[in-house]
Write a protein that holds these residues in place. Sequence first.
Motif, short mmCIF file in Angstrom:
data_model
loop_
_atom_site.label_atom_id
_atom_site.label_comp_id
_atom_site.label_asym_id
_atom_site.label_seq_id
_atom_site.Cartn_x
_atom_site.Cartn_y
_atom_site.Cartn_z
N LEU A 48 48.07 36.51 43.31
CA LEU A 48 49.16 37.15 42.73
C LEU A 48 48.43 38.82 42.39
N SER A 49 47.10 38.41 42.24
CA SER A 49 46.20 39.93 42.17
C SER A 49 46.45 40.97 43.33
N LEU A 52 45.67 30.94 42.71
CA LEU A 52 46.96 31.48 42.41
C LEU A 52 46.90 32.78 41.63
N PHE A 53 46.06 33.12 40.79
CA PHE A 53 45.93 34.25 40.24
C PHE A 53 45.21 35.35 41.24
N PHE A 86 49.14 40.90 45.61
CA PHE A 86 50.28 41.45 45.51
C PHE A 86 50.56 42.80 44.43
N LYS A 87 49.83 42.46 43.31
CA LYS A 87 49.89 43.59 42.38
C LYS A 87 49.17 44.85 42.95
#
Length: 60
Positions: free
Chosen positions: A24-25, A20-21, A27-28
Amino acid sequence: MSWLIENKEWVFSGIGVSVLFFVLSLFKKNFGSKQVQKSGANSTNYQAGGDINIGSKHDK
């Protein structure tokens, strides 16, 4: 949503949280951050997103 409920143990375990992280990274990084530079009067400023070389090899 039902997949999440059925696999909640895996999702909230160490592997699921890591994945998950990671997602998300990604996308960031796509949205990126803007570089901001503040300078004073009569100053020379250089700004780069990576390595920067000023001058030439012959200056040494």
